[in-house]
Design an enzyme around this catalytic site. Structure first.
Site, PDB file in Angstrom:
ATOM      1  N   CYS A 185       0.870  -1.176   0.000  1.00  0.00           N
ATOM      2  CA  CYS A 185       0.000   0.000   0.000  1.00  0.00           C
ATOM      3  C   CYS A 185       0.908   1.227   0.000  1.00  0.00           C
ATOM      4  O   CYS A 185       2.103   1.121  -0.290  1.00  0.00           O
ATOM      5  CB  CYS A 185      -0.949  -0.006   1.200  1.00  0.00           C
ATOM      6  SG  CYS A 185      -0.152   0.177   2.815  1.00  0.00           S
ATOM      7  N   ALA A 186       0.392   2.387   0.321  1.00  0.00           N
ATOM      8  CA  ALA A 186       1.191   3.602   0.231  1.00  0.00           C
ATOM      9  C   ALA A 186       2.302   3.660   1.281  1.00  0.00           C
ATOM     10  O   ALA A 186       3.472   3.887   0.964  1.00  0.00           O
ATOM     11  CB  ALA A 186       0.294   4.842   0.344  1.00  0.00           C
TER      12      ALA A 186
END
Length: 241
Positions: A185-186
């Protein structure tokens, strides 16, 4: 039908999903009257003095009252301690960005990017597949309206909800249970304890990893530092127009 027991879960979920989020002194508390569950938002104002900190409950502006019912608790909403214990029990490894790239090239690992589709299209590792674990709130039930209002109170006007199609329509249609997967994810989160975070830090990718091992996936890794580190180290990336 399960009645609303609390909306305070939003506070913790915002903290884990929005790294730059800072909480406002907001209390989300339920009040029950006969068969109707009423959700009230009360703002607590704080007054500082040199000698002590005092607080006073003051009802302000935004008060939501509805008879909405909250859906039953999903596995993704399980507390982080429970998720972390299972991830460690199932030996889910965390790997740095360069190690993830090596595994992708040499060992046929697939990078599963669980960010929103718009972020994925903007930039992602070559060969990665995208299945967003959270999506924009779609429905307009009383419960969804209450959640939109709560997000708006914190200045977030694109509130998200768990993607109910994440596993069956998303992951399982593209990857079998024996697939080698690196979930990204980020920001990544971490399972590693530290002085400030004795149980690590939850993230979208760790929630996704938890759901995968819970549903029988056997080779699940996690991208430590998230795609932020991947892009910062200038590893290969592509975009979609």
């Amino acid at each position: 039908m399960a009645a609303i027991t609390s909306v305070s879960q939003l506070h913790s979920s915002l903290s884990s999903l929005y790294p730059n989020y800072r909480s406002s002194p907001l209390i989300l508390a339920p009040k029950t009257n006969q068969d109707t569950t009423i959700c009230c938002l009360t703002v607590r104002s704080f007054t500082f003095s040199r000698r002590r900190l005092s607080s006073q409950s003051v009802p302000r502006g935004l008060i939501i009252q509805n008879a909405a019912t909250k859906p039953a608790k999903s596995p993704a909403e399980e507390d982080w301690k429970t998720k972390r214990e299972l991830l460690l029990q199932k030996r889910v490894r965390s790997v740095e960005a360069k190690e993830a790239l090596r595994l992708q090239k040499e060992n046929n690992f697939v990078i599963l990017d669980v960010r929103p589709e718009a972020e994925f299209k903007e930039a992602h590792p070559p060969g990665a597949i995208n299945v967003q674990i959270y999506r924009l709130i779609k429905e307009w039930t009383a419960w969804d309206i209450a959640r939109r209002a709560a997000f708006a109170f914190f200045g977030i006007f694109s509130g998200t909800e768990e993607n109910p199609e994440f596993l069956q329509t998303g992951v399982e249609s593209q990857l079998d249970k024996d697939a080698k997967i690196i979930v990204a994810c980020a920001t990544g989160g971490t399972m590693k304890p530290s002085q400030n975070l004795p149980e690590g830090q939850q993230s979208r990718s760790l929630i996704a990893a938890y759901l995968l091992v819970l549903n029988g996936y056997k080779n699940v890794y996690h991208l430590e530092g998230g795609l932020y580190k991947w892009f910062k180290e200038e590893l290969p990336e592509v975009s979609e127009e």
